[in-house]
Write an enzyme that holds these catalytic residues in place. Structure first.
Site, PDB file in Angstrom:
ATOM      1  N   GLY A  21     -52.037 105.734  50.612  1.00 42.00           N
ATOM      2  CA  GLY A  21     -51.648 104.521  49.904  1.00 42.00           C
ATOM      3  C   GLY A  21     -50.566 104.803  48.890  1.00 42.00           C
ATOM      4  O   GLY A  21     -49.891 105.834  48.937  1.00 42.00           O
ATOM      5  N   ASN A  22     -50.375 103.877  47.980  1.00 39.76           N
ATOM      6  CA  ASN A  22     -49.395 104.063  46.913  1.00 39.76           C
ATOM      7  C   ASN A  22     -49.948 103.457  45.627  1.00 39.76           C
ATOM      8  O   ASN A  22     -51.049 102.889  45.617  1.00 39.76           O
ATOM      9  CB  ASN A  22     -48.031 103.460  47.285  1.00 39.76           C
ATOM     10  N   SER A  23     -49.168 103.549  44.552  1.00 40.67           N
ATOM     11  CA  SER A  23     -49.681 103.163  43.234  1.00 40.67           C
ATOM     12  C   SER A  23     -49.319 101.737  42.829  1.00 40.67           C
ATOM     13  O   SER A  23     -49.422 101.377  41.659  1.00 40.67           O
ATOM     14  CB  SER A  23     -49.170 104.137  42.162  1.00 40.67           C
ATOM     15  N   SER A  24     -48.901 100.912  43.784  1.00 40.79           N
ATOM     16  CA  SER A  24     -48.587  99.524  43.459  1.00 40.79           C
ATOM     17  C   SER A  24     -49.834  98.804  42.947  1.00 40.79           C
ATOM     18  O   SER A  24     -50.902  98.877  43.551  1.00 40.79           O
ATOM     19  CB  SER A  24     -48.058  98.792  44.693  1.00 40.79           C
ATOM     20  N   ALA A  40     -45.774  96.561  48.447  1.00 42.99           N
ATOM     21  CA  ALA A  40     -45.300  97.920  48.706  1.00 42.99           C
ATOM     22  C   ALA A  40     -45.951  98.386  50.005  1.00 42.99           C
ATOM     23  O   ALA A  40     -47.092  98.869  50.008  1.00 42.99           O
ATOM     24  CB  ALA A  40     -45.659  98.848  47.549  1.00 42.99           C
TER      25      ALA A  40
END
Length: 424
Positions: A215-218, A283
């Site tokens: 995943g990502n930090s959005s 994102a």
């Protein structure tokens, strides 16, 4: 969140409180505004004090509390409070107080203050669904909005007793951010009535097995802020939300929850078919694992896939929407807005990379963020540029001034509105 700048004068904000069960939430609103450096004066109605005592509002605001125009007559309060206000926000605003204001009544300190005020006036309704949908209330709301008073859309949720529906007071933090958005010069003028706006928000999760994902930090804050401002401007909003922080649902918006890029792709395809504006603020992961294990992958076991991952490319959702518009599968006049999270390096700046992406994607507008540790993702403030194409085919950039994500959302939507007007 943007605070009053050091050395600048605190803004004078009047918080009106009318007599509804949600009056207790005004305490959180007062605290939020005070913590952001504003001077707050609480002006309740007499019935509001049946729910929250005068001493509570005085302690939280640091200012005296009055309800009657005959209190401290020598100070001419019913005139002075309204004249000195930078904003007046009434939360909760009951059906009764809105009816009085629509009729120009001034039979207590709060209604007299509103009648005097020349600053932005924001009403945050709270009442049972039947009262909100009653013809008399709808006419009063239309009258107030026509006169330039901002009447926020109420939230949908649990009301007094077992009732659920539209009419719940929005979260006090949401109200405070919308007040600050108006104070920043971005009026919620409800000029998007009749428009359908589809917005994606948050990150995606691409699963390796039932418990692990990429995943990502959005946080989803910018997408949620866009949905909030668009809904408050009168649009019918569908918010397609991936992985996000625990954020309050934007008032008046329909929310669709997804997790993976493919789920997001399918949801955007479905809801964009009749849209007037589509904003891809999510994102989205560019790649996903080629095969997701059906059971948890064990560390150290023979043949484990944890040390080496085979990845496949996810669909380019924004580019796909551009192609669908060209093929007539969505409205030809639908405006498509993309987001680019970029970093600079030795070969070019974040803006230069975004220019290449804008030409490649074929969307109408591209919001560019320069990201990195402590920048944009998960933060409360934002800034950047909006890229668009001129009639001569040249790309121009509009600076999005730093501010809260609601203020940035208003600037982005102003760009969308400007492009729509130019094309009509």
């Amino acid at each position: 969140m943007s605070k009053t700048q050091p050395g600048s004068s605190p803004r004078n904000i009047v918080v009106g409180v009318s007599g509804g069960i949600a009056a207790y939430k005004a305490c959180h609103l007062v605290r939020n505004l005070k913590e952001h450096g504003d001077n707050v004066r609480v002006v309740p109605t007499a019935n509001a004090l049946k729910f929250v005592g005068k001493a509570t509002f005085e302690a939280l605001s640091g200012n005296p509390v009055s309800t009657d125009v005959f209190d401290n007559v020598d100070e001419v309060q019913h005139v002075n409070i309204g004249q000195s206000a930078d904003a007046v926000v009434i939360a909760p605003a009951t059906a009764d107080i809105m009816a009085k204001i629509a009729c120009g009544r001034a039979d207590d300190l709060l209604t007299a203050t509103v009648l005097v005020a020349t600053c932005p006036v924001i009403l945050a309704p709270a009442m049972h669904t039947e009262m909100w949908e009653n013809g008399a209330t709808r006419d009063n709301v239309a009258t107030l909005r026509r006169r330039g008073i901002t009447v926020l859309e109420p939230a949908h949720g649990r009301l007094t007793g077992k009732d659920t529906g539209p009419g719940r007071l929005p979260d006090p933090a949401q109200i405070a951010e919308l007040v600050r958005t108006e104070l920043a010069g971005h009026r919620l003028n409800f000029d998007w009535s009749g428009k359908k706006v589809v917005i994606s928000a948050g990150g995606t999760r691409e699963y390796l097995d039932p418990v692990r994902f990429i995943g990502n930090s959005s946080s989803g804050r910018q997408g949620f802020a866009l949905a909030e401002v668009a809904a408050q401007r009168g649009a019918k909003v569908v918010l397609v939300a991936g992985a996000t922080d625990e954020l309050p649902v934007p008032s008046g918006a329909e929310i669709v929850r997804v997790e993976t890029a493919r789920e997001l792709h399918d949801a955007m395809d479905k809801h964009s078919q009749a849209a007037d504006v589509v904003i891809m603020a999510a994102a989205v992961a560019d790649y996903r694992p080629a095969d997701a294990a059906e059971s948890k992958l064990k560390k150290g076991s023979s043949g484990t896939a944890l040390s080496t991952l085979e990845m496949v490319e996810n669909p380019d959702i924004l580019k796909g929407l551009v192609e669908k518009r060209e093929a007539g599968q969505i409205k030809s006049q639908c405006l498509l807005v993309g987001f680019a999270a970029e970093t600079g390096d030795q070969s070019g700046s974040a803006l230069e990379y975004a220019l290449e992406k804008f030409r490649r994607k074929g969307c109408d507008l591209l919001m560019v963020n320069e990201v990195g540790r402590g920048k944009v993702f998960g933060q409360l403030d934002n800034s950047g540029w909006v890229l668009s194409e001129t009639a001569a085919g040249e790309v121009e950039s509009t600076v999005v001034e730093p501010g809260s994500k609601q203020v940035v959302a208003a600037q982005i939507l102003d760009c969308v509105d400007g492009l729509a007007r130019a094309r009509n």
